[in-house]
Design an enzyme around this catalytic site. Sequence first.
Site, PDB file in Angstrom:
ATOM      1  N   ARG A   1       0.848  -1.203   0.000  1.00  8.24           N
ATOM      2  CA  ARG A   1       0.000   0.000   0.000  1.00  8.24           C
ATOM      3  C   ARG A   1       0.885   1.256   0.000  1.00  8.24           C
ATOM      4  O   ARG A   1       0.619   2.232  -0.671  1.00  8.24           O
ATOM      5  CB  ARG A   1      -0.896   0.042   1.251  1.00  8.24           C
ATOM      6  CG  ARG A   1      -1.758  -1.163   1.518  1.00  8.24           C
ATOM      7  CD  ARG A   1      -3.040  -1.134   0.714  1.00  8.24           C
ATOM      8  NE  ARG A   1      -2.864  -1.469  -0.671  1.00  8.24           N
ATOM      9  CZ  ARG A   1      -2.604  -2.707  -1.139  1.00  8.24           C
ATOM     10  NH1 ARG A   1      -2.483  -3.725  -0.327  1.00  8.24           N
ATOM     11  NH2 ARG A   1      -2.464  -2.921  -2.439  1.00  8.24           N
TER      12      ARG A   1
ATOM     13  N   HIS B   1      -8.012   6.309  11.197  1.00  7.94           N
ATOM     14  CA  HIS B   1      -7.558   4.916  11.094  1.00  7.94           C
ATOM     15  C   HIS B   1      -6.048   4.798  10.931  1.00  7.94           C
ATOM     16  O   HIS B   1      -5.559   3.768  10.475  1.00  7.94           O
ATOM     17  CB  HIS B   1      -8.288   4.221   9.929  1.00  7.94           C
ATOM     18  CG  HIS B   1      -9.743   3.999  10.207  1.00  7.94           C
ATOM     19  ND1 HIS B   1     -10.679   3.754   9.239  1.00  7.94           N
ATOM     20  CD2 HIS B   1     -10.425   3.995  11.395  1.00  7.94           C
ATOM     21  CE1 HIS B   1     -11.880   3.610   9.803  1.00  7.94           C
ATOM     22  NE2 HIS B   1     -11.752   3.753  11.097  1.00  7.94           N
TER      23      HIS B   1
ATOM     24  N   SER C   1     -18.510   4.427   2.403  1.00  8.00           N
ATOM     25  CA  SER C   1     -19.721   3.598   2.400  1.00  8.00           C
ATOM     26  C   SER C   1     -20.503   3.745   3.701  1.00  8.00           C
ATOM     27  O   SER C   1     -21.620   3.269   3.813  1.00  8.00           O
ATOM     28  CB  SER C   1     -19.346   2.124   2.182  1.00  8.00           C
ATOM     29  OG  SER C   1     -18.440   1.706   3.194  1.00  8.00           O
TER      30      SER C   1
HETATM   31  P1  OAD Z   1     -15.373   1.763   1.258  1.00  8.68           P
HETATM   32  O1  OAD Z   1     -14.591   0.993   0.247  1.00  8.68           O
HETATM   33  O2  OAD Z   1     -16.185   1.011   2.224  1.00  8.68           O
HETATM   34  O3  OAD Z   1     -16.347   2.770   0.503  1.00  8.68           O
HETATM   35  C1  OAD Z   1     -15.853   3.538  -0.576  1.00  8.68           C
HETATM   36  C2  OAD Z   1     -16.890   4.557  -0.962  1.00  8.68           C
HETATM   37  O4  OAD Z   1     -16.314   5.362  -1.979  1.00  8.68           O
HETATM   38  C3  OAD Z   1     -18.172   3.947  -1.545  1.00  8.68           C
HETATM   39  O5  OAD Z   1     -19.302   4.592  -0.975  1.00  8.68           O
HETATM   40  C4  OAD Z   1     -18.065   4.243  -3.051  1.00  8.68           C
HETATM   41  O6  OAD Z   1     -19.333   4.466  -3.656  1.00  8.68           O
HETATM   42  C5  OAD Z   1     -17.250   5.536  -3.022  1.00  8.68           C
HETATM   43  N1  OAD Z   1     -16.514   5.798  -4.264  1.00  8.68           N
HETATM   44  C6  OAD Z   1     -16.043   4.938  -5.200  1.00  8.68           C
HETATM   45  N2  OAD Z   1     -15.411   5.592  -6.177  1.00  8.68           N
HETATM   46  C7  OAD Z   1     -15.461   6.911  -5.854  1.00  8.68           C
HETATM   47  C8  OAD Z   1     -14.975   8.114  -6.471  1.00  8.68           C
HETATM   48  N3  OAD Z   1     -14.294   8.069  -7.608  1.00  8.68           N
HETATM   49  N4  OAD Z   1     -15.236   9.296  -5.854  1.00  8.68           N
HETATM   50  C9  OAD Z   1     -15.928   9.342  -4.678  1.00  8.68           C
HETATM   51  N5  OAD Z   1     -16.408   8.239  -4.057  1.00  8.68           N
HETATM   52  C10 OAD Z   1     -16.167   7.042  -4.632  1.00  8.68           C
HETATM   53  O7  OAD Z   1     -14.320   2.737   1.976  1.00  8.68           O
HETATM   54  P2  OAD Z   1     -14.471   3.483   3.386  1.00  8.68           P
HETATM   55  O8  OAD Z   1     -15.880   3.863   3.647  1.00  8.68           O
HETATM   56  O9  OAD Z   1     -13.434   4.538   3.422  1.00  8.68           O
HETATM   57  O10 OAD Z   1     -10.425   0.826   7.526  1.00  8.68           O
HETATM   58  O11 OAD Z   1     -14.055   2.319   4.368  1.00  8.68           O
HETATM   59  C11 OAD Z   1     -13.987   2.566   5.756  1.00  8.68           C
HETATM   60  C12 OAD Z   1     -12.858   1.784   6.363  1.00  8.68           C
HETATM   61  O12 OAD Z   1     -12.973   0.403   5.986  1.00  8.68           O
HETATM   62  C13 OAD Z   1     -11.479   2.159   5.877  1.00  8.68           C
HETATM   63  O13 OAD Z   1     -10.958   3.279   6.540  1.00  8.68           O
HETATM   64  C14 OAD Z   1     -10.673   0.936   6.122  1.00  8.68           C
HETATM   65  C15 OAD Z   1     -11.658  -0.092   5.639  1.00  8.68           C
HETATM   66  O14 OAD Z   1     -11.520  -1.350   6.118  1.00  8.68           O
HETATM   67  C16 OAD Z   1      -9.334   0.167   7.960  1.00  8.68           C
HETATM   68  O15 OAD Z   1      -8.540  -0.363   7.207  1.00  8.68           O
HETATM   69  C17 OAD Z   1      -9.193   0.131   9.433  1.00  8.68           C
END
Ligand code: OAD
Length: 237
Positions: A60, A108, A176
């Site tokens: 990463r 995180h 998400s």
């Molecule tokens: P997710 O992968 O769960 O969600 C990603 C979000 O980004 C989704 O709602 C997509 O629709 C959106 N998305 C995709 N492409 C996009 C773009 N080009 N522009 C804007 N949005 C876009 O990621 P997180 O919600 O960040 O934690 O996940 C939360 C946590 O889960 C992370 O911090 C990580 C993970 O496991 C740890 O590793 C502790």
Amino acid sequence: MEQKKKKIVVFTGAGVSADSGIATFRDSDGLWVNYRIEDVCTPEALVRNRAQVVEFYNLRRRESLTKKPNDGHLAIASMEEWADVEVVTQNVDNLHEQAGSSRVTHLHGELMKLRSERNPDLIYDINGWEQKLDARAEDGALLRPHIVFFGESVPMFDTACKIVASADILIVVGTSLAVYPAASLVYYVRDRQVPIYLVDPGNPDTAMIRNPLYHIKERGAVGVPQLVAQLRDELTK
Ligand code: OAD
């Protein structure tokens, strides 16, 4: 007399960095489609499977060194010219900082830091991408990625709650809203009147949000600059 600047809090997830070429977690091409969380992102994995965990974060880190902020990160940073802005991010990359955001809280952890396995306050910047497997902190303990693993507490959560509670406007980008406690931050706004703008091409879990909610269904590099231009017009007239 100059008016007090509005406080804008921006809460971001992996989606804000997607347009910089960093994979999200739960989309169809996401990291958790190719890796199992329990293999690379838990304290148990670090004990049982240290090499694989370190390798995962080395990959990463190596990848992130080649990435640059996109127009979404840059638009967020640009708001500091006319608003009081704080960013709370779930991301471990440093693209908000690279874009020029001056107040960023990482919920995180941070990819470019390592810490002692024994003392969470012994934190070091890492030079380059590689954590050597046997590298140790000054207390003699092995180093580990400065990442909040699943099952661990989120030390910056209380700070983040206070930041969100200070917002006149909350902007949520690219998350998400599936991972707690981070996702619950949207409920820490001061009152029911605080508007929440969501920029996300998908459908984050907003079912419980009772505040005025404006979903801009665009990717970050497009939707965030649009929203920032709109807010600048409204707030600086
Ligand atoms: P997710 O992968 O769960 O969600 C990603 C979000 O980004 C989704 O709602 C997509 O629709 C959106 N998305 C995709 N492409 C996009 C773009 N080009 N522009 C804007 N949005 C876009 O990621 P997180 O919600 O960040 O934690 O996940 C939360 C946590 O889960 C992370 O911090 C990580 C993970 O496991 C740890 O590793 C502790």
